[in-house]
Motif scaffolding. Structure first.
Motif, short mmCIF file in Angstrom:
data_model
loop_
_atom_site.label_atom_id
_atom_site.label_comp_id
_atom_site.label_asym_id
_atom_site.label_seq_id
_atom_site.Cartn_x
_atom_site.Cartn_y
_atom_site.Cartn_z
N ALA A 125 37.56 33.78 46.62
CA ALA A 125 37.26 33.14 45.63
C ALA A 125 37.01 31.83 45.76
CB ALA A 125 38.09 33.25 44.24
N ILE A 126 36.06 31.06 45.09
CA ILE A 126 36.01 29.61 45.62
C ILE A 126 36.63 28.64 44.71
CG2 ILE A 126 33.43 30.25 46.20
CD1 ILE A 126 32.32 28.81 43.74
N SER A 127 37.38 28.95 43.62
CA SER A 127 37.95 28.20 42.78
C SER A 127 39.23 28.94 42.09
CB SER A 127 37.20 27.57 41.73
OG SER A 127 36.87 28.31 40.75
N GLU A 128 40.19 28.20 41.62
CA GLU A 128 41.44 28.80 41.04
C GLU A 128 40.93 29.51 39.69
OE1 GLU A 128 45.34 30.08 40.31
OE2 GLU A 128 44.32 29.29 42.08
N ARG A 129 39.94 29.07 39.02
CA ARG A 129 39.19 29.55 37.78
C ARG A 129 38.73 30.94 38.05
NH1 ARG A 129 35.03 25.86 34.94
NH2 ARG A 129 36.79 24.98 33.88
N VAL A 130 37.81 30.93 39.13
CA VAL A 130 37.11 32.03 39.64
C VAL A 130 38.16 33.21 39.91
CG1 VAL A 130 35.47 32.90 41.12
CG2 VAL A 130 35.09 31.04 40.06
N ARG A 131 39.03 32.64 40.73
CA ARG A 131 40.20 33.64 41.28
C ARG A 131 40.80 34.38 40.03
NH1 ARG A 131 45.48 34.16 42.29
NH2 ARG A 131 45.84 31.92 41.24
N LEU A 132 41.19 33.82 39.18
CA LEU A 132 41.98 34.18 38.02
C LEU A 132 41.27 35.35 37.40
CD1 LEU A 132 43.89 31.05 36.83
CD2 LEU A 132 44.84 32.88 37.87
N GLN A 133 39.96 35.14 37.02
CA GLN A 133 39.00 35.96 36.45
C GLN A 133 38.90 37.09 37.02
OE1 GLN A 133 35.21 34.18 35.57
NE2 GLN A 133 36.16 32.33 34.38
N TRP A 134 38.82 37.00 38.47
CA TRP A 134 38.48 38.11 39.13
C TRP A 134 39.67 39.21 39.64
CZ3 TRP A 134 34.18 40.61 39.81
CH2 TRP A 134 32.76 40.14 39.45
N LYS A 170 43.54 43.17 41.71
CA LYS A 170 44.06 43.04 42.92
C LYS A 170 44.04 41.49 43.60
CE LYS A 170 40.50 45.17 45.27
NZ LYS A 170 40.16 45.56 46.46
N GLN A 171 45.06 41.13 44.33
CA GLN A 171 45.19 39.93 44.72
C GLN A 171 43.84 39.32 45.61
OE1 GLN A 171 48.73 39.45 46.95
NE2 GLN A 171 49.79 38.85 44.91
N ILE A 172 43.36 38.25 45.23
CA ILE A 172 42.19 37.52 46.07
C ILE A 172 42.40 36.25 46.25
CG2 ILE A 172 39.72 36.76 45.67
CD1 ILE A 172 39.61 38.93 43.32
N PRO A 173 42.07 36.02 47.73
CA PRO A 173 42.56 34.77 48.47
C PRO A 173 41.42 33.74 47.59
CG PRO A 173 41.46 36.11 49.91
CD PRO A 173 41.66 36.95 48.83
N LEU A 174 41.91 32.42 47.90
CA LEU A 174 41.39 31.37 47.20
C LEU A 174 40.83 30.47 48.37
CD1 LEU A 174 40.32 29.37 45.21
CD2 LEU A 174 42.73 28.40 44.86
N ILE A 175 39.71 30.06 48.62
CA ILE A 175 39.23 29.34 49.47
C ILE A 175 38.05 28.20 48.90
CG2 ILE A 175 37.68 28.95 51.65
CD1 ILE A 175 38.78 31.70 52.54
N HIS A 176 38.45 27.23 48.70
CA HIS A 176 37.80 26.34 48.00
C HIS A 176 36.52 26.00 48.80
CE1 HIS A 176 40.57 25.23 44.74
NE2 HIS A 176 41.56 24.80 45.50
N ASN A 177 35.35 25.76 48.08
CA ASN A 177 34.01 25.34 48.60
C ASN A 177 34.30 24.01 49.35
OD1 ASN A 177 32.59 27.40 48.12
ND2 ASN A 177 31.35 26.53 46.21
#
Length: 365
Positions: free
Chosen positions: A137-146, A152-159
């Protein structure tokens, strides 16, 4: 490493870009090459100065119904020789290409650049059941939604952005308001125009017109010496425009997945004023001033307050989102996946050996 980045059929990586995803892919691919990796990108075309190689496996068929067009693209993509790639990394919403990728027997990655809407959720859930895909996910907002959508847990990698492409202006102070994005209802340039008229400040608008009716009704009637449309700009042209800007207005009323344009303006030394929907909520910095409301009137006091923010303040925050760190984070994700697959393969082999030994021990001679 040998890396294949996948956009989609007919996607142009030439400037000016149609969206932030194209900009992301070009910067990421170039940085991977600079780090010593071999990178191919599936796309229609790219600028001549790109450091990666463009692959276009798709033949164009005229007057083909959408279903058959997707079927043809799937077959064409499956015929691509991927034997030498270590990683295949998707970035756009083409489920049929992801489905083809599941047959490649290669580590698959997908960066989630978009919110978790119903269409994407259904597609990615189905594909996840069919094979192993590593999401990011590219942001915390997107990560939480997905994470909620896919359970499932999704890693966060900011743009990240190439900071050298966005040199910081030398002086703060008076200048025009600046707005840059795709021109449609969701991006909401209309509120920027209302604010500029009310405050009697000049406004420069940049971006691709994706809704001509919206432009004709909400933008064109108000263009004059004060409010000007600069067109669909390249990064160099937008950077030049930013040198005379006092404030960047982020007025999108939908939840922006990341806000790449805002980050580019911060790197240029321009403070951001806008709605909380228009930038990630975890951007808690003095150079980013937002309001929960969607009333353009509530932006006026923030524009006034932004006069105290220096270009250095903006650049310091933007520097925490550099392309180098983003690239290192993706390379680490690739390595973690490779190590996990290796361990899984080792465990599988041990189980096979133990099962074989058990069969021999229990065999009735």
């Amino acid at each position: 490493m040998n890396i294949l980045l996948v956009s989609g059929p007919g996607i142009s990586l030439k400037e000016p870009y149609n969206s932030g995803i194209e900009s992301f892919m070009v910067s990421f691919a170039n940085k991977l090459v600079e780090e010593g990796h071999n990178v191919d990108v599936v796309a229609l075309e790219a600028d001549a100065n790109c450091k990666f190689r463009v692959l276009n496996p798709f033949r164009v068929f005229k007057r083909t119904p959408p279903f058959f067009k997707r079927l043809q693209e799937l077959r064409q993509f499956k015929n691509l020789d991927v034997s030498h790639y270590d990683v295949i990394h998707y970035n756009m919403f083409y489920p049929h290409l992801l489905k083809a990728g599941l047959t490649f027997n290669k580590p698959l990655f997908l960066t989630l650049h978009s919110p978790a809407d119903k269409k994407r959720i259904l597609a990615y859930k189905k594909l996840s059941r069919q094979g192993d895909i590593t999401f990011a996910a590219i942001s915390e907002r997107v990560r939480l939604q997905w994470e909620q959508a896919l359970a499932k847990q999704i890693p966060l990698i900011h743009n990240g952005i190439d900071l050298t492409l966005w040199p910081t202006k030398k002086h703060s102070g008076s200048g025009y308001l600046l707005w840059s994005a795709r021109i449609n209802k969701e991006k909401n340039v209309a509120d920027a125009i209302r604010l500029a008229k009310h405050m009697q400040l000049p406004l420069r608008i940049a971006g691709r017109i994706v809704d001509q009716d919206y432009f004709d009704s909400e933008v064109k009637p108000f263009l004059n010496d004060q409010i000007q449309y600069a067109g669909h700009l390249t990064r160099r042209e937008l950077s030049s425009l930013a040198k005379q800007a006092a404030v960047f207005l982020a007025t999108a009323t939908w939840q922006e997945p990341f806000g790449l344009a805002a980050l580019e303006m911060l790197s240029s030394g321009v403070p951001v004023v806008g709605y909380q929907t228009a930038v990630p909520p975890d951007w808690t910095d003095q150079s980013v001033m937002t309001t929960r409301s969607h009333r353009w009137q509530d932006l006026e006091k923030l524009v006034v307050k932004s006069n105290s923010i220096t270009p250095a303040d903006c650049k310091n925050f933007a520097s925490t989102f550099g392309i180098h760190q983003m690239t290192l984070n993706y390379l680490q994700l690739y390595s973690q996946k490779a190590a996990k697959d290796k361990n899984s393969l080792g465990t599988s082999n041990v189980r096979k050996v133990m099962s074989h030994e058990s069969e021999i021990a229990n065999k009735d001679y």
